[in-house]
Design a protein around this motif. Structure first.
Motif, PDB file in Angstrom:
ATOM      1  N   GLU A 315       0.854  -1.349  -0.018  1.00 37.27           N
ATOM      2  CA  GLU A 315       0.020  -0.112  -0.058  1.00 37.27           C
ATOM      3  C   GLU A 315       0.803   1.219   0.000  1.00 37.27           C
ATOM      4  O   GLU A 315       0.464   2.168  -0.435  1.00 37.27           O
ATOM      5  CB  GLU A 315      -1.009  -0.068   1.189  1.00 37.27           C
ATOM      6  CG  GLU A 315      -1.972  -1.246   1.030  1.00 37.27           C
ATOM      7  CD  GLU A 315      -2.816  -1.014  -0.156  1.00 37.27           C
ATOM      8  OE1 GLU A 315      -3.374   0.072  -0.232  1.00 37.27           O
ATOM      9  OE2 GLU A 315      -3.347  -2.148  -0.548  1.00 37.27           O
ATOM     10  N   SER A 316       2.082   1.210   0.593  1.00 36.95           N
ATOM     11  CA  SER A 316       2.988   2.387   0.847  1.00 36.95           C
ATOM     12  C   SER A 316       3.962   2.498  -0.383  1.00 36.95           C
ATOM     13  O   SER A 316       4.691   3.207  -0.433  1.00 36.95           O
ATOM     14  CB  SER A 316       3.786   2.366   2.027  1.00 36.95           C
ATOM     15  OG  SER A 316       4.416   1.371   2.307  1.00 36.95           O
ATOM     16  N   VAL A 317       3.794   1.704  -1.441  1.00 33.91           N
ATOM     17  CA  VAL A 317       4.737   1.742  -2.563  1.00 33.91           C
ATOM     18  C   VAL A 317       4.314   2.865  -3.348  1.00 33.91           C
ATOM     19  O   VAL A 317       3.474   3.195  -3.972  1.00 33.91           O
ATOM     20  CB  VAL A 317       4.939   0.370  -3.288  1.00 33.91           C
ATOM     21  CG1 VAL A 317       5.565   0.523  -4.411  1.00 33.91           C
ATOM     22  CG2 VAL A 317       5.258  -0.906  -2.514  1.00 33.91           C
ATOM     23  N   ASP A 318       5.447   3.802  -3.663  1.00 35.90           N
ATOM     24  CA  ASP A 318       5.325   4.820  -4.671  1.00 35.90           C
ATOM     25  C   ASP A 318       5.575   4.451  -6.302  1.00 35.90           C
ATOM     26  O   ASP A 318       6.826   4.192  -6.458  1.00 35.90           O
ATOM     27  CB  ASP A 318       6.193   6.004  -4.097  1.00 35.90           C
ATOM     28  CG  ASP A 318       5.916   7.158  -5.406  1.00 35.90           C
ATOM     29  OD1 ASP A 318       5.169   7.092  -6.016  1.00 35.90           O
ATOM     30  OD2 ASP A 318       6.798   8.057  -5.016  1.00 35.90           O
ATOM     31  N   ASP A 319       4.680   4.226  -6.789  1.00 29.74           N
ATOM     32  CA  ASP A 319       4.915   3.757  -8.229  1.00 29.74           C
ATOM     33  C   ASP A 319       4.670   4.874  -9.309  1.00 29.74           C
ATOM     34  O   ASP A 319       4.404   4.397 -10.537  1.00 29.74           O
ATOM     35  CB  ASP A 319       3.849   2.465  -8.396  1.00 29.74           C
ATOM     36  CG  ASP A 319       2.504   2.808  -8.739  1.00 29.74           C
ATOM     37  OD1 ASP A 319       2.022   3.729  -8.302  1.00 29.74           O
ATOM     38  OD2 ASP A 319       1.974   1.986  -9.308  1.00 29.74           O
ATOM     39  N   SER A 320       4.900   6.003  -8.904  1.00 33.91           N
ATOM     40  CA  SER A 320       4.699   7.256 -10.168  1.00 33.91           C
ATOM     41  C   SER A 320       5.821   7.399 -10.691  1.00 33.91           C
ATOM     42  O   SER A 320       5.742   8.109 -11.731  1.00 33.91           O
ATOM     43  CB  SER A 320       4.184   8.417  -9.265  1.00 33.91           C
ATOM     44  OG  SER A 320       5.403   8.847  -8.172  1.00 33.91           O
ATOM     45  N   HIS A 321       6.778   6.832 -10.465  1.00 40.51           N
ATOM     46  CA  HIS A 321       8.136   6.828 -11.313  1.00 40.51           C
ATOM     47  C   HIS A 321       8.466   5.491 -12.086  1.00 40.51           C
ATOM     48  O   HIS A 321       7.891   4.630 -12.093  1.00 40.51           O
ATOM     49  CB  HIS A 321       9.455   7.282 -10.370  1.00 40.51           C
ATOM     50  CG  HIS A 321       9.065   8.682  -9.697  1.00 40.51           C
ATOM     51  ND1 HIS A 321       9.116   9.947 -10.190  1.00 40.51           N
ATOM     52  CD2 HIS A 321       8.781   8.897  -8.510  1.00 40.51           C
ATOM     53  CE1 HIS A 321       8.908  10.799  -9.238  1.00 40.51           C
ATOM     54  NE2 HIS A 321       8.525  10.308  -8.204  1.00 40.51           N
ATOM     55  N   ILE A 324      10.757   1.701  -8.931  1.00 41.06           N
ATOM     56  CA  ILE A 324      10.280   1.631  -7.335  1.00 41.06           C
ATOM     57  C   ILE A 324      11.508   1.679  -6.574  1.00 41.06           C
ATOM     58  O   ILE A 324      12.338   0.700  -6.465  1.00 41.06           O
ATOM     59  CB  ILE A 324       9.270   0.656  -7.495  1.00 41.06           C
ATOM     60  CG1 ILE A 324       8.024   1.078  -8.301  1.00 41.06           C
ATOM     61  CG2 ILE A 324       9.192   0.299  -5.946  1.00 41.06           C
ATOM     62  CD1 ILE A 324       7.214  -0.178  -8.184  1.00 41.06           C
ATOM     63  N   TYR A 326      11.968   1.296  -2.665  1.00 40.19           N
ATOM     64  CA  TYR A 326      11.350   1.103  -1.354  1.00 40.19           C
ATOM     65  C   TYR A 326      12.223   1.019  -0.232  1.00 40.19           C
ATOM     66  O   TYR A 326      13.067  -0.189  -0.408  1.00 40.19           O
ATOM     67  CB  TYR A 326      10.427   0.021  -1.448  1.00 40.19           C
ATOM     68  CG  TYR A 326       9.483  -0.496  -0.294  1.00 40.19           C
ATOM     69  CD1 TYR A 326       8.332   0.240   0.140  1.00 40.19           C
ATOM     70  CD2 TYR A 326       9.920  -1.495   0.751  1.00 40.19           C
ATOM     71  CE1 TYR A 326       7.657  -0.057   1.352  1.00 40.19           C
ATOM     72  CE2 TYR A 326       9.166  -1.858   1.692  1.00 40.19           C
ATOM     73  CZ  TYR A 326       8.059  -1.065   2.123  1.00 40.19           C
ATOM     74  OH  TYR A 326       7.495  -1.236   3.292  1.00 40.19           O
ATOM     75  N   ASP A 409      17.309  11.186  -4.592  1.00 37.83           N
ATOM     76  CA  ASP A 409      16.383  11.951  -5.829  1.00 37.83           C
ATOM     77  C   ASP A 409      16.984  11.973  -7.304  1.00 37.83           C
ATOM     78  O   ASP A 409      16.295  12.077  -8.425  1.00 37.83           O
ATOM     79  CB  ASP A 409      15.965  13.336  -5.344  1.00 37.83           C
ATOM     80  CG  ASP A 409      15.254  13.655  -4.100  1.00 37.83           C
ATOM     81  OD1 ASP A 409      14.516  12.561  -3.890  1.00 37.83           O
ATOM     82  OD2 ASP A 409      15.092  14.555  -3.279  1.00 37.83           O
ATOM     83  N   ILE A 412      16.177   8.717  -8.755  1.00 39.03           N
ATOM     84  CA  ILE A 412      14.881   8.591  -9.588  1.00 39.03           C
ATOM     85  C   ILE A 412      14.683   9.416 -10.830  1.00 39.03           C
ATOM     86  O   ILE A 412      14.232   8.934 -11.693  1.00 39.03           O
ATOM     87  CB  ILE A 412      13.834   9.109  -8.242  1.00 39.03           C
ATOM     88  CG1 ILE A 412      13.744   8.189  -7.094  1.00 39.03           C
ATOM     89  CG2 ILE A 412      12.500   9.413  -8.793  1.00 39.03           C
ATOM     90  CD1 ILE A 412      13.098   8.804  -5.915  1.00 39.03           C
ATOM     91  N   ASP A 416      13.948   8.188 -14.322  1.00 36.36           N
ATOM     92  CA  ASP A 416      12.801   8.835 -15.311  1.00 36.36           C
ATOM     93  C   ASP A 416      13.210   9.397 -16.732  1.00 36.36           C
ATOM     94  O   ASP A 416      12.498   9.433 -17.480  1.00 36.36           O
ATOM     95  CB  ASP A 416      12.074  10.104 -14.524  1.00 36.36           C
ATOM     96  CG  ASP A 416      11.291   9.673 -13.022  1.00 36.36           C
ATOM     97  OD1 ASP A 416      10.922   8.226 -13.150  1.00 36.36           O
ATOM     98  OD2 ASP A 416      11.037  10.351 -12.323  1.00 36.36           O
TER      99      ASP A 416
END
Length: 562
Positions: A315-321, A324, A326, A409, A412, A416
């Motif tokens: 639920e807390s995984v950020d998959d917007s990039h 991933i 974690y 950052d 990431i 991207d």
């Protein structure tokens, strides 16, 4: 849904056997040699640099009753390497022992420096080619060091006798540590005019497969083939017995990858590597039985813990990039790679599962953990090329990383910019397209023979199978659901189909195949196209008092034909 891609557009004749079609699609010219590799593909062990010097030093230690200490690495290949060397030398002298660290301590002789006796011959297996300073310190103490390894060498190490296939002109750079140890034992055989080395072919084969060495390499195929057909190690036999796998006529690389290696690997993940080491060096049947029972229970706990970690994290995984990342300090180091693999399957992106390292003021200064790639993305190479990591070490698709917290950052942003939607598009390759009604049991048995040796560099054949129809009478016996949910973790799905087929999916999410279920009850018939591998399941049905044979498709993906 994933994109389904045919491996290539090579045309095959309708009158060819299925196995012949597969060989043509895979570019195999000599099918008999491919499936039964001849000894002519094997390279002489004398082509390995320093092997004579290493063997002569081992023989000297045996003859002078010098203590021989084997430093064991802590993964499956390391366990098998230790089993080969320890069991061989034990036949010639009682003056031999092994030492080890745990997975949480890391790899290399640096983790066991305090365990090495003051006087001995030290044989390091499956690690430490680059441990120059440690070898220098040992040399200064009067300890001779032999390293039998297969990893890349980045530094000149004049303080040890190194036998490593990466050195010199040895043609096969894809041997495992266990295979290297087997090669050394072959030369020991010749020097001593004995015949012991072949007793350890099974451990060499397991190490090659478990360490994901190149299966397409013909020497590796020969070593695997002969090892799988000669299971001699008492502990390995016991794993197979308790896993209900008949080894009398040989096993398969799938048996190694999905049974033997995970059970040994569980010991490493729980920092109990001593259990696996004792098992492969054990000569007491009752003790082997007890060890395997404990190891299997540990592997079941590993599966349960892995599922818990993933469910808690998802639920807390950020998959917007495009990548991933974690971070969770509560995940044990032995589980990071497993969880990263599950995240790759869920999100179809490269994954880093990390822990944060802090300074004395509790400020995060570094991240370290495991990386896993998706598809053919060269994730490890991209990490190295970015210049943002302290290191990225291991295989291209599965490796360890470390980087400064200041670069988080930047990493990431780098991925991207470097990757796009085309790189991350999920694709499944299949070899041939078949109609379910045309597939006979004999075809699948031939495919199973073809697939006995599969793995890194030569994946198991996959098929696009059309015309599968959910079986009405059989599914009603299952009760409310079209699918049967099975397994200790209730995460295996079975969809019975007509023509004696069953679609199988392991380690699924709760909602897997729910659309099949819903479609079945709302329509006259449910037709399915599926991509997966073919398998025969044969079992004795107590109620019917007869053997039942089912044609199975181990699913990669499916779709309902409207």
């Amino acid at each position: 849904m994933a994109k389904w891609i045919k491996r290539n557009n090579i045309k095959v004749s309708d009158d060819m056997l299925l196995i012949e079609k597969l060989a043509k699609v895979r570019g195999i010219k000599n099918l008999e040699e491919w499936m039964n590799p001849p000894s002519s593909v094997v390279h002489s062990p004398y082509a390995l640099l320093n092997i004579d010097e290493a063997v002569q030093r081992i023989i000297k230690a045996i003859h002078t009753q010098e203590l021989i200490v084997i430093d064991a690495d802590i993964d499956t290949d390391g366990v098998c390497s230790t089993g080969v060397m320890f069991n061989y030398i034990k036949e010639l002298t009682d003056n031999v022992q092994y030492i080890h660290a745990q997975r949480s301590d890391g790899h290399g002789v640096e983790t066991v420096m305090d365990k090495i006796p003051e006087k001995c011959l030290l044989i390091i297996v499956d690690s430490s080619s680059n441990s120059v300073e440690e070898c220098k310190r040992l040399r200064e103490k009067g300890i001779d060091v032999i390293i039998i390894d297969h990893h890349q060498i980045d530094k000149d190490n004049p303080f040890a006798t190194i036998v490593n296939c990466q050195m010199g002109d040895y043609p096969n750079k894809h041997l495992s540590g266990s295979a290297m140890c087997y090669k050394v034992c072959q030369v020991l055989d010749e020097y001593l005019d004995i015949d012991l080395a072949d007793d350890f072919r099974d451990l060499a084969a397991i190490g090659i497969v478990a360490d994901m060495m190149d299966i397409k390499n013909m020497e590796n195929r020969y070593l695997i083939y002969n090892g799988m057909n000669n299971i001699a190690n008492l502990g390995i036999r016991e794993i197979l017995k308790q896993s209900k796998i008949d080894y009398q006529e040989g096993i398969t690389t799938t048996n190694i990858s999905f049974k033997i290696a995970p059970i040994i690997g569980a010991c490493s993940r729980f920092d109990k590597i001593e259990l696996a080491l004792e098992l492969v060096t054990c000569d007491d049947e009752a003790r082997a039985k007890a060890l395997v029972k404990e190891m299997i229970e540990m592997n079941e706990k590993r599966k349960s813990d892995q599922k818990m970690y993933v469910e808690n994290a998802i639920e807390s995984v950020d998959d917007s990039h495009n990548i991933i990342i974690y971070v969770d300090d509560k995940i044990d180091s032995g589980f990071r790679g497993l969880i990263a693999t599950e995240f790759v399957e869920r999100f179809n992106k490269p994954v880093l599962v990390l822990t944060a390292l802090v300074d004395s003021d509790e400020n995060v200064v570094e991240y370290a953990g495991s990386g896993r790639t998706v598809g053919i993305v060269p994730f490890k190479s991209l990490c190295e090329d970015s210049g943002l990591f302290h290191f990225a070490q291991g295989h291209e698709g599965a490796f360890g990383v470390s980087f400064s917290s200041k670069n988080l950052d930047k990493i990431i942003s780098y991925f991207d910019d470097t990757l796009d939607s085309t790189d991350l598009e999920k694709a499944i390759e299949y070899d041939l397209e078949l109609e379910a009604s045309d597939i006979e049991e004999m075809d699948i048995k031939e495919v199973e023979k073809f697939s006995r040796i599969v793995g890194q560099g030569f994946k198991e054949p996959k098929f696009l199978i059309r015309g599968l129809v959910a079986e009405e009478e059989e599914t009603k016996k299952l009760g409310k659901y079209v699918r049967a949910v099975m397994g200790s973790n209730k995460d295996t799905v079975k969809i019975p189909c007509e023509d004696g087929f069953a679609l199988m999916k392991f380690r699924t999410q709760d909602t897997y195949a729910k659309d099949v279920e819903e479609h079945f009850y709302a329509n006259f018939a449910t037709e399915i196209d599926a991509v997966g591998s073919l398998n025969i399941n044969r079992f004795y049905h107590g109620g019917h008092k007869r053997w039942i044979t089912t044609k199975q498709v181990f699913l990669e993906d499916y779709k309902i034909v409207e």
